[in-house]
Design a protein around this motif. Sequence first.
Motif, short mmCIF file in Angstrom:
data_model
loop_
_atom_site.label_atom_id
_atom_site.label_comp_id
_atom_site.label_asym_id
_atom_site.label_seq_id
_atom_site.Cartn_x
_atom_site.Cartn_y
_atom_site.Cartn_z
N GLY A 97 0.82 -1.20 0.00
CA GLY A 97 0.00 0.00 0.00
C GLY A 97 0.85 1.25 0.00
N ILE A 98 0.23 2.35 -0.37
CA ILE A 98 0.86 3.67 -0.33
C ILE A 98 -0.07 4.57 0.49
CG2 ILE A 98 1.76 5.63 -1.64
CD1 ILE A 98 1.82 3.72 -4.11
N TYR A 99 0.36 4.89 1.70
CA TYR A 99 -0.42 5.79 2.56
C TYR A 99 -0.05 7.24 2.25
CZ TYR A 99 -2.03 1.93 5.53
OH TYR A 99 -2.62 0.79 6.00
N PHE A 100 -0.99 8.14 2.50
CA PHE A 100 -0.70 9.56 2.35
C PHE A 100 -1.50 10.34 3.39
CE2 PHE A 100 -3.98 8.31 -0.62
CZ PHE A 100 -4.95 9.32 -0.56
N HIS A 101 -1.01 11.53 3.72
CA HIS A 101 -1.54 12.32 4.84
C HIS A 101 -1.49 11.48 6.11
CE1 HIS A 101 -3.70 16.06 3.07
NE2 HIS A 101 -2.63 15.74 2.34
N THR A 102 -0.43 10.68 6.25
CA THR A 102 -0.28 9.84 7.42
C THR A 102 0.83 10.38 8.31
OG1 THR A 102 -0.24 7.53 8.17
CG2 THR A 102 1.34 8.16 6.45
N LYS A 103 1.07 9.72 9.44
CA LYS A 103 2.07 10.15 10.42
C LYS A 103 2.90 8.94 10.85
CE LYS A 103 -1.11 13.63 12.28
NZ LYS A 103 -1.82 14.11 13.50
N TYR A 104 4.14 9.22 11.20
CA TYR A 104 5.01 8.13 11.64
C TYR A 104 4.44 7.46 12.90
CZ TYR A 104 8.86 5.39 13.39
OH TYR A 104 9.62 4.34 13.85
N GLN A 105 4.52 6.14 12.91
CA GLN A 105 4.24 5.39 14.13
C GLN A 105 5.14 4.17 14.15
OE1 GLN A 105 -0.09 4.93 13.04
NE2 GLN A 105 0.30 2.77 13.54
N PRO A 106 5.60 3.74 15.32
CA PRO A 106 6.61 2.70 15.40
C PRO A 106 6.09 1.29 15.12
CG PRO A 106 6.00 3.45 17.59
CD PRO A 106 5.34 4.38 16.63
N SER A 107 4.77 1.08 15.20
CA SER A 107 4.24 -0.26 14.95
C SER A 107 2.77 -0.16 14.55
CB SER A 107 4.38 -1.14 16.20
OG SER A 107 3.61 -0.60 17.27
N GLY A 108 2.25 -1.28 14.06
CA GLY A 108 0.84 -1.34 13.71
C GLY A 108 0.53 -0.78 12.34
N TRP A 109 -0.75 -0.90 11.95
CA TRP A 109 -1.23 -0.32 10.71
C TRP A 109 -1.39 1.18 10.90
CZ3 TRP A 109 -0.63 -4.12 7.48
CH2 TRP A 109 -0.88 -5.43 7.87
N PRO A 110 -0.96 2.02 9.96
CA PRO A 110 -1.08 3.47 10.14
C PRO A 110 -2.51 3.89 10.45
CG PRO A 110 0.37 3.00 8.31
CD PRO A 110 -0.23 1.69 8.72
N LYS A 111 -2.65 4.71 11.48
CA LYS A 111 -3.96 5.12 11.96
C LYS A 111 -4.45 6.41 11.30
CE LYS A 111 -3.14 3.09 16.54
NZ LYS A 111 -4.09 1.97 16.36
N HIS A 112 -3.55 7.12 10.63
CA HIS A 112 -3.90 8.43 10.07
C HIS A 112 -3.80 8.41 8.55
CE1 HIS A 112 -3.90 10.31 14.05
NE2 HIS A 112 -2.84 9.55 14.30
#
Length: 219
Positions: A97-112
């Motif tokens: 996948g290619i996420y956008f308008h997201t934020k760094y997070q150390p684990s898990g599926w991107p929440k933003h």
Amino acid sequence: MRSFVCSVAVAVVCLAGPHAAPAESPSSEDGFVKIFDGESLEGWKLAEENTDAWQVEEGKLVCRGERCHAFYVGPLAPMKDFHFKAEVMTTPGSNAGIYFHTKYQPSGWPKHGYECQVNVSHKDPKKTSSLYAVENVSADDLAANGIQDNQWYTQEIIVTGRRIQLIVNGKTMVDYTEPEDKQAFDKNFERRLGEGTIALQAHDPKSVCYFRNLRVKPL
């Protein structure tokens, strides 16, 4: 007579010379900035889980392994309105996948942010260039546009205001305008526009996908 013919020939060549090649047209890549140098992960930050899922090989970013996301942290981040382009290739049964308008997070599926799906033949019915779980592209849609595993395709993502366009090989697959009163995706995912960065997804150990020529044009 021979001298006259030669003189005419020379004159014709001289006149034709400057017009033999068409004038150079403006580059369609004007304003785009490369965000992957083809040699390293400079400008990118991996999540803290399963970092060996990402490798750089012969000018390509390659994901193969357990879940891990690679977040762009270079000078263009965070982004609001932008035009993103990349060349992508999937292997049979793969998902990314290619996420956008997201934020760094150390684990898990991107929440933003939102996800532009990368999937030609994985079992997930949401296929390449779907705006994941918002406006989905089907396998028939991909087949109609000749998108196949083991072949490079160009994925574009354009965000302007509340409008999202997802384009594959020049064909618009999704053209979505986010409602002003849009609620969160669900209690676990804040799927709304704002600003943020790009993130690439390594999905699972059976999925191998390739990315190259990643570039962004701020709008």
